[in-house]
Motif scaffolding. Sequence first.
Motif, PDB file in Angstrom:
ATOM      1  N   ARG A  89     -61.711  14.908  16.519  1.00 52.12           N
ATOM      2  CA  ARG A  89     -60.675  14.422  17.430  1.00 52.12           C
ATOM      3  C   ARG A  89     -59.292  15.012  17.162  1.00 52.12           C
ATOM      4  N   CYS A  90     -59.023  15.387  15.941  1.00 53.06           N
ATOM      5  CA  CYS A  90     -57.663  15.814  15.596  1.00 53.06           C
ATOM      6  C   CYS A  90     -57.547  17.308  15.347  1.00 53.06           C
ATOM      7  N   THR A  99     -44.982  -1.018  16.981  1.00 51.98           N
ATOM      8  CA  THR A  99     -45.719   0.143  16.497  1.00 51.98           C
ATOM      9  C   THR A  99     -44.733   1.207  16.060  1.00 51.98           C
ATOM     10  N   GLU A 126     -51.015  10.023  12.897  1.00 50.11           N
ATOM     11  CA  GLU A 126     -52.077  10.028  13.901  1.00 50.11           C
ATOM     12  C   GLU A 126     -53.430  10.290  13.263  1.00 50.11           C
ATOM     13  N   SER A 165     -49.057  18.845  13.471  1.00 46.59           N
ATOM     14  CA  SER A 165     -49.831  17.601  13.442  1.00 46.59           C
ATOM     15  C   SER A 165     -49.065  16.509  12.703  1.00 46.59           C
ATOM     16  N   VAL A 166     -49.239  15.291  13.171  1.00 49.85           N
ATOM     17  CA  VAL A 166     -48.575  14.130  12.567  1.00 49.85           C
ATOM     18  C   VAL A 166     -49.590  13.406  11.695  1.00 49.85           C
ATOM     19  N   ALA A 170     -54.529   7.119  11.542  1.00 49.91           N
ATOM     20  CA  ALA A 170     -55.009   6.099  12.472  1.00 49.91           C
ATOM     21  C   ALA A 170     -56.474   6.329  12.842  1.00 49.91           C
ATOM     22  N   VAL A 171     -56.872   7.600  13.026  1.00 45.65           N
ATOM     23  CA  VAL A 171     -58.271   7.909  13.335  1.00 45.65           C
ATOM     24  C   VAL A 171     -59.164   7.597  12.144  1.00 45.65           C
ATOM     25  N   ALA A 181     -43.920   5.300  15.275  1.00 45.47           N
ATOM     26  CA  ALA A 181     -44.297   6.663  15.651  1.00 45.47           C
ATOM     27  C   ALA A 181     -43.164   7.602  15.262  1.00 45.47           C
TER      28      ALA A 181
END
Length: 787
Positions: free
Chosen positions: A779-780, A636, A713, A709-710, A716-717, A638
């Motif tokens: 969520r983010c 994975t 991520e 914020s990335v 992915a959501v 990141a």
Amino acid sequence: MIASLRWLSDLLGTRLEAAAVRDRLAMLGCPVDAMQSLHGGLERVVVGLVLEAVKHPNADRLSLCKVNAGGAVLGVVCGAPNVTAGKRYPFAAVGVTLPNGITLERRKIRGEYSEGMLCSAKELGLGEDGEGILELDTEAAPGTPFLDVLPVADTRFEIDVTPNRPDLLCHAGLARELGAVLGRPVRLPAIPGASEAPPPRATRTAGPRGETAGVPVTIEDAEGCPRYAAAVLRGVTVGPSPAWLTDRLAAIGARSINNVVDATNYVLYELNQPLHAFDLAKLAGPAVVVRRARAGESLVTLDGERRALTPAMTVIADAATAQAVAGVMGGASSEVSAATTDLLLECAWFEPRRLRATRRALGMSTEASYRYERGIDPEALPANLERAVALLLAVAGGRLDGTPVDVCPAPIAPRTVTLRDDRLAHLLGVAVPRADAERALTALGCVVLPREGRLTVQVPSWRPDLVREVDLIEEVARIVGYDRFPEEMRPYRPSVVPDDPSEQVAGRTRGVLTGLGLHEAMTVPLGPRHDERAVGVQNPLSQEEAYLRGALLPGLVRRVEHNWRLSERDVRLFEIGRTFAPGEGALPVEEIHVAGVVTGGRRPRHWSEPAPPDVDVFDAKALLEAAVRVACRGATLAAEGERLVARLPHGTVVGWAGTLEADRPAWAAPLVGFEVLLRADAAAAPAVRPRPRSPSVDRDVALVLPEASVAAEVEAVLRASAGPLLEDLWVFDEYRGAPLAAGQRSVAWRLVFRAPERTLREAEVDAAFQRAVTEVETRCGVRRREA
């Protein structure tokens, strides 16, 4: 290996052409790296007969000569004092260019015209003697080419000999190869001044002891020295070598020392047999003992250095002390000098691995050790010693005392290899007639016994590389000629054994990276120390290559810096190779990595834009993503600071991408790169799916993200919540500035929806899209940017 064309010609008894020899050796697997013509500028120099030599009327130190050079009698003004009427000298006529670059012209010297020049050795490039004209001891007719009378013209070859072919480290071995394809036998040339009757050949003993001329010879270390031959010569005169011997050695770049040393060197370069001559009067006993060195023993070698010896080393000793390091170098205490009259001549075979270890431990390398550690012909010792004795008697005088001795405690059994007819045809892809195969192997010195469907081949003792059937097949192909095999691809059955999984992964990774515009590099797996865990090399070539690499990127960075020094701005390289880390045992742990570096423009130049933008860290991250998909499945990715890091499910870091440090010139673009572990368990066959039969539907969404914020991520959501109809998505824009607040940015994604077997309805696409946007906002903590 440095070889002389004239020496090879003499061994084969025919005149060879330099270009033909170069090409033939290349086809035989002995490529010529360099070829140099020696004294080739003397073709127009001829033999001149001086008919008359009188004093110059206008000069005390000059003479007027009438010279017959094969045509009209010419007048020559000469300043040398040794010119005599009735003798012959090298003559160069008007228009001839000498090796020193001077082109002769008709000139008036003190009132008299000179129509050429009688030449000295220095003017012909044959030595340093320029005081007198070179007098020729010949009855050749005037006008005869000088090179026919004094054959000094030659061609020097620098030949690349592979480690498994020690037999090619001498002229006889090279001549044997050429003779095999030219159909000519190898015969040693006659030694000028040698007796017609050859000296007696060494008598072989059955045990570890023998004697020659009252000198006992004992082998105590049969492991380090399986065979030792010796001869005693008395009444020799150590002095300068004859011209033919010095010329022959000079043709291969060897310096003449004295007649004894030159004779041993001659046999070394002719027959690949190292020899050593001891001053017999300086040997205690006198006796020769081949033994292991004693603890604490030392020896001053011929180079004047005192060498500390160990019991792992083989030495040649007299009745009291060590006198030579076996196969490496002799000792100064028994060195031959101008006062030497009696010699003990050594001709031995030393075990290659033991000798190599000794040479490395002492930090020495000689022509002898170079050959011994690759392996010489153990069965040729008696014949080689006979050749050396005959040569020494011819150039140094004296006599052979008694019969030479050949101490060989254990006989050496010949090797026999079977060659099957059907295997020969199968491996070469074409049928080679048995007669051609027999002829080729016989020409190389093999003893061939035909059997039903096969050949039983006794391998010659000088070919340690012929141990398997495939080795004989290669020999047949070489001698028959690779150029006789067809060029087209013949029918064949592919192997049913699949490639190793790591090779499968490496092949797919290579295809992906070359498709992305990178060029594959192969860097040296050695380099300077990069960290405390670096694995050192026991015998490094230099401090810059003293450690095994722990990563691929440092080597690639050095190649980029090399390209920068050549003013190359756009560089895109990758490498797949092994890295090394300390292991629990004596051997390091090896892993296969893939790494890449890019710098310069993001894409090639095009007329439609002034210059493409330079690469940045995102290009390296994209390359890492592409590499992980094929080389390290299951990892994975990141973001960690400025880097993108690849981890396995249990958390182990296996790769990263980011900006690299380098010695970058001011005009160069940033250097970015990646490196990741290549896993063999990623070798599953790539997924294949049919081309879509229905159209896709695109939706774009711009989301306002806080600076911290990335994007990965958020992506992915989006991917997880869009449902099964989502086929792909990617970032296509990033924006900062008004009307966004400080510390915010807008990132835009494109989402692609498709159903494999039908056309999507707008309502279901809208529902999936809205569900994904709502979920990511919840969520983010991001919001959708209004138009």
